[in-house]
Design a protein around this motif. Structure first.
Motif, PDB file in Angstrom:
ATOM      1  N   LEU A  26      -5.009 -58.476 -34.832  1.00 13.06           N
ATOM      2  CA  LEU A  26      -4.921 -59.930 -34.683  1.00 13.06           C
ATOM      3  C   LEU A  26      -6.304 -60.564 -34.655  1.00 13.06           C
ATOM      4  CD1 LEU A  26      -1.978 -60.247 -32.144  1.00 13.06           C
ATOM      5  CD2 LEU A  26      -1.973 -60.669 -34.603  1.00 13.06           C
ATOM      6  N   THR A  27      -7.271 -59.837 -34.122  1.00 10.96           N
ATOM      7  CA  THR A  27      -8.637 -60.352 -34.117  1.00 10.96           C
ATOM      8  C   THR A  27      -9.101 -60.602 -35.544  1.00 10.96           C
ATOM      9  OG1 THR A  27      -9.106 -59.163 -32.087  1.00 10.96           O
ATOM     10  CG2 THR A  27     -10.989 -59.840 -33.404  1.00 10.96           C
ATOM     11  N   VAL A  77      -4.005 -69.696 -29.163  1.00 12.62           N
ATOM     12  CA  VAL A  77      -5.277 -70.111 -29.756  1.00 12.62           C
ATOM     13  C   VAL A  77      -5.034 -70.838 -31.079  1.00 12.62           C
ATOM     14  CG1 VAL A  77      -7.407 -69.279 -30.836  1.00 12.62           C
ATOM     15  CG2 VAL A  77      -6.681 -68.354 -28.626  1.00 12.62           C
ATOM     16  N   PHE A  78      -4.196 -70.257 -31.936  1.00 13.33           N
ATOM     17  CA  PHE A  78      -4.111 -70.832 -33.282  1.00 13.33           C
ATOM     18  C   PHE A  78      -3.237 -72.079 -33.376  1.00 13.33           C
ATOM     19  CE2 PHE A  78      -6.577 -67.217 -34.269  1.00 13.33           C
ATOM     20  CZ  PHE A  78      -7.437 -67.748 -35.223  1.00 13.33           C
ATOM     21  N   ARG A 130      -5.742 -74.571 -32.619  1.00 18.63           N
ATOM     22  CA  ARG A 130      -6.642 -74.871 -33.744  1.00 18.63           C
ATOM     23  C   ARG A 130      -5.951 -75.787 -34.754  1.00 18.63           C
ATOM     24  NH1 ARG A 130     -10.435 -70.272 -33.740  1.00 18.63           N
ATOM     25  NH2 ARG A 130     -10.982 -70.274 -31.534  1.00 18.63           N
ATOM     26  N   ARG A 190      -0.902 -64.958 -26.809  1.00 21.01           N
ATOM     27  CA  ARG A 190      -2.304 -65.372 -26.702  1.00 21.01           C
ATOM     28  C   ARG A 190      -2.858 -65.785 -28.065  1.00 21.01           C
ATOM     29  NH1 ARG A 190      -2.574 -61.225 -22.535  1.00 21.01           N
ATOM     30  NH2 ARG A 190      -2.882 -59.623 -24.108  1.00 21.01           N
ATOM     31  N   PHE A 191      -2.542 -64.973 -29.042  1.00 19.49           N
ATOM     32  CA  PHE A 191      -2.994 -65.262 -30.405  1.00 19.49           C
ATOM     33  C   PHE A 191      -2.474 -66.635 -30.860  1.00 19.49           C
ATOM     34  CE2 PHE A 191      -1.799 -65.155 -34.937  1.00 19.49           C
ATOM     35  CZ  PHE A 191      -3.026 -64.937 -35.520  1.00 19.49           C
ATOM     36  N   ASN A 204       2.590 -56.436 -28.479  1.00 19.10           N
ATOM     37  CA  ASN A 204       3.562 -56.915 -27.501  1.00 19.10           C
ATOM     38  C   ASN A 204       3.518 -58.444 -27.375  1.00 19.10           C
ATOM     39  OD1 ASN A 204       1.277 -57.401 -25.919  1.00 19.10           O
ATOM     40  ND2 ASN A 204       1.361 -55.340 -25.070  1.00 19.10           N
ATOM     41  N   GLY A 263      -7.254 -63.449 -37.184  1.00 20.63           N
ATOM     42  CA  GLY A 263      -7.782 -64.718 -36.693  1.00 20.63           C
ATOM     43  C   GLY A 263      -9.090 -65.094 -37.369  1.00 20.63           C
ATOM     44  N   THR A 279       0.392 -60.403 -26.091  1.00 23.80           N
ATOM     45  CA  THR A 279      -0.692 -60.389 -27.071  1.00 23.80           C
ATOM     46  C   THR A 279      -0.458 -61.434 -28.159  1.00 23.80           C
ATOM     47  OG1 THR A 279      -1.007 -58.041 -26.688  1.00 23.80           O
ATOM     48  CG2 THR A 279      -1.932 -58.924 -28.712  1.00 23.80           C
TER      49      THR A 279
END
Ligand SMILES: Nc1nc2c(ncn2[C@@H]2O[C@H](COP(=O)(O)OP(=O)(O)OP(=O)(O)O)[C@@H](O)[C@H]2O)c(=O)[nH]1
Ligand SMILES: [Mg+2]
Lengths: 230, 390
Positions: free
Chosen positions: A108-109, A156-157, A160, A152-153, A146, A112, A149
């Motif tokens: 995912l990092t 953030v997006f 954005r 959280r992703f 999971n 992103g 995770t």
């Protein structure tokens, strides 16, 4: 700054969708969600929007072909695809103009980073002020990571998307996740496009974008158009 | 010391990471910060030391290719480049690595592998984590925090340096604070400048417990091949007519274009410099007075300025000084280029200083732009001055 799906009857009922809106597309397997999401991206492209598509099931080249196949006149340089498939198949494919490779749906990092790089490119280099982000699909991502995770992703997006006045569209397979997952993720979205199996095929409606959900419509996909009935 | 290999960062850290200490690259989501850890890994290994790379979200074969993209050939490093494979187990794939974590969601399994790798190294080296955040996602926040402490202690025993790439997703405040402030000896923030979208990237030191932390913030770019470069968005080159500005810009640049007519610049020179860990965009102005309005337009937001003078043409020096005013360069780092030193009658830098009555804190450096003599020395001097500015 406003957006439309490009699904005529629904667009009429919903009216303009404001910039910074995040929408979940949820429906059963085989109901044509891939086409629907591509069509939403397509209608942006012909309106001088940029489209960033995160593809977790189809290699990026296939997605690109879909657009090239349906309309040779669209500005291909406005399309950015984050391909999460090709490298997991063990191909050391390099990035291209349109396609950036993520290591895997686990990464995912990396996903992103690629999304952000496309956003920057479209905004700064091409000066495009409207961007559609399509993630197809969250279900694959949820198979590898999971719920916290992925939450959280997305936290953030979706943020954005708001900051950039963009439109975010996220696909989820109906029936693949427990209720908790769906309820948790729903908090992040402003509305939904729902698809269900009706008596004579699949039906579609929008929820959360109008005071009451729109009626269910039978639909058929014809190239780059979604034809609603009923 | 184990150098990070990141330009400027090693200077700020007084040489690098002391053996036995730990460093976390604390990365803003969406910024390609993982390259920091990669660069530290490759730099260490290519200097003849050992490096262990803990892969948690990428297939080891792909990792080698990712290094290759930067021109970092891992095969040449032989068995000094070691991968702990904490990825394959996740997707049920086979692994050819020596250290394989069979269950990457079990932090104890991971710890065992990492400790084993640390023990096996033939001397002090570096252990780099591709993505600490992925490990945290898989193993849990508090479990991972505990494990980090254990790993760091073990590293101290063997004099290894620990380096973590950590993407600061919205974990609990406590976790983030712990990572930023407590758990490692040093923390480097790798951030994005964002408005609507992320359009610039910087790094700075948050913490380093072996020294006083300099309050520096450095813009960077990532180039392939190459890696992390300190980025200077704008350097201005100005000076009187015919002094050699365009020649100077081209001498410094890897690629450059000039908008000239009949040998004189009528709009600008634009060059791109990639030199010793630095990348910069450099803009040359016209010199003739009739173009002064253009000179003004070009000169905003420069981070440093070269004033190029023809050392044989003292009559134009006043005009040179005047151009520093037009470009509003006073207050910015300035380096004066005493150009055309190859010609008869060229004045020395000190003679020029007298004629201009320039204070000694403005360096005046000799150059022959046509031969590239002195141009890179001047660039390094200006860059040092730019980096000193807070
Ligand atoms: N001998 C010698 N000639 C030089 C040197 N640097 C530049 N020249 C020559 O000086 C002339 C002017 O150089 P340019 O680089 O065009 O000068 P400029 O400052 O850009 O000139 P304008 O844009 O017209 O103001 C050219 O003929 C160059 O070849 C040098 O170090 N030594
Ligand atoms: Mg010139």
């Amino acid at each position: 700054m406003t957006y439309n799906f490009g699904i005529s009857r629904l667009d009429e009922l919903i009216g303009d969708i404001g910039g910074g809106t995040n929408i979940m597309v949820i429906g059963p397997p085989m109901s044509g969600k891939d086409d629907i999401i591509n069509i939403v991206a397509y209608h942006g492209l012909i309106d001088n929007n940029a489209a960033v598509i995160v593809s977790t099931r189809e290699p990026g080249t296939n997605v690109l072909e879909w657009f090239g196949h349906h309309d040779t006149n669209i500005p291909m340089d406005h399309i950015g695809i984050v391909d999460c498939v090709t490298r997991t198949l063990g191909f050391g494919a390099p990035d291209t103009e349109n396609i950036k490779m993520a290591s895997s749906p686990v990464d995912l990092t990396g996903i992103g980073v690629k999304i952000s790089q496309f956003f920057e490119h479209f905004w700064m280099d091409l000066q495009l002020r409207k961007t559609r982000l399509c993630i197809n699909s969250l279900s694959t991502i949820l198979m590898y990571s999971n719920l916290p995770t992925v939450f959280r992703f997305l936290h953030v997006f979706t943020g954005r998307i708001k900051a950039a006045n963009a439109l975010g569209v996220y696909v989820i397979e109906d029936g693949m996740h427990d209720d908790k997952t769906i309820v948790t993720l729903k908090q992040l979205f402003d509305g939904m496009i729902e698809i269900r199996e009706g008596e004579a095929g699949y039906q579609i409606r929008a929820v959360g974008l109008t005071p009451k959900p729109t009626p269910w419509f039978d639909y058929e996909i014809d190239g780059v158009n979604i034809i609603l009935r009923g | 010391m184990i150098e990070t290999g990141i330009p400027k960062l090693d200077d700020y850290l007084l040489g690098g990471i002391p053996e036995g200490k730990s460093l976390v690259y604390y990365i803003y989501p969406g910024v390609e910060g993982n390259v920091f850890g990669m660069q530290t890994m490759y730099h260490t290994v290519s200097n003849g030391r050992y490096g262990v790379y803990v892969a948690s979200s990428t297939d080891p074969r792909m990792i080698r290719e990712q290094f290759d993209e930067f021109g970092w050939n891992t095969d040449e490093c032989g068995d000094r480049f070691i991968i702990v494979d904490a990825f394959s187990g996740l997707i049920g794939a086979d692994s050819r690595e020596r250290y394989v974590v069979s269950d990457p969601e079990d932090v104890n399994d991971l710890t065992q592998c990492i400790k084993q790798a640390m023990e096996d190294l033939d001397g002090p080296g570096v252990v780099v984590f591709e993505s600490l955040s992925t490990i945290m996602d898989l193993c849990g926040e508090s479990e991972t925090l505990d494990a980090i402490e254990e790993w760091n202690q073990y590293a101290m025993l063997y004099d290894h340096a620990m380096v973590y790439n950590f993407t600061a997703w919205p974990y609990s405040e406590d976790t983030l604070l712990h990572i930023k402030e407590d758990i490692c000896n040093s923390a480097i923030s790798v951030g994005g400048i964002s408005e609507r979208v992320i359009f610039g990237q910087y790094f700075g030191i948050l913490k380093a417990d072996w020294m006083d932390v300099p309050r520096k913030c450095v813009l960077f770019k990532i180039v392939r091949p190459g890696g992390i470069r300190v980025y200077i968005p704008k350097i201005l080159v100005t000076g009187p007519f015919n002094a050699g500005k365009s020649t100077f810009v081209h001498a410094l640049s890897n690629r450059a274009v000039s908008v000239d007519r009949l040998g004189t610049t009528i709009a600008l020179d634009h060059g791109h410099i990639d030199y010793r860990g630095f990348t910069a965009d450099i803009f040359g102005t016209p010199g003739q007075e009739r173009f002064d309005p253009i000179v003004k337009l070009l000169s905003g937001e420069a981070m440093g300025v070269f004033l190029v003078l023809d050392s044989t043409n003292a009559a134009d020096f006043v005009r040179g000084k005047r151009m520093l005013e037009i470009t509003m360069s006073f207050g910015l780092p300035i380096v004066i280029i005493a150009n055309k030193q190859d010609l008869q009658g060229a004045l020395t830098p000190e003679e020029i200083r007298k004629k201009l009555s320039m204070p000694t804190n403005v360096p005046i450096m000799p150059a022959i732009a046509t031969n590239r003599d002195g141009v890179f020395e001047a660039f390094e001097t200006l860059v040092d001055m730019v980096m000193e500015v807070d």
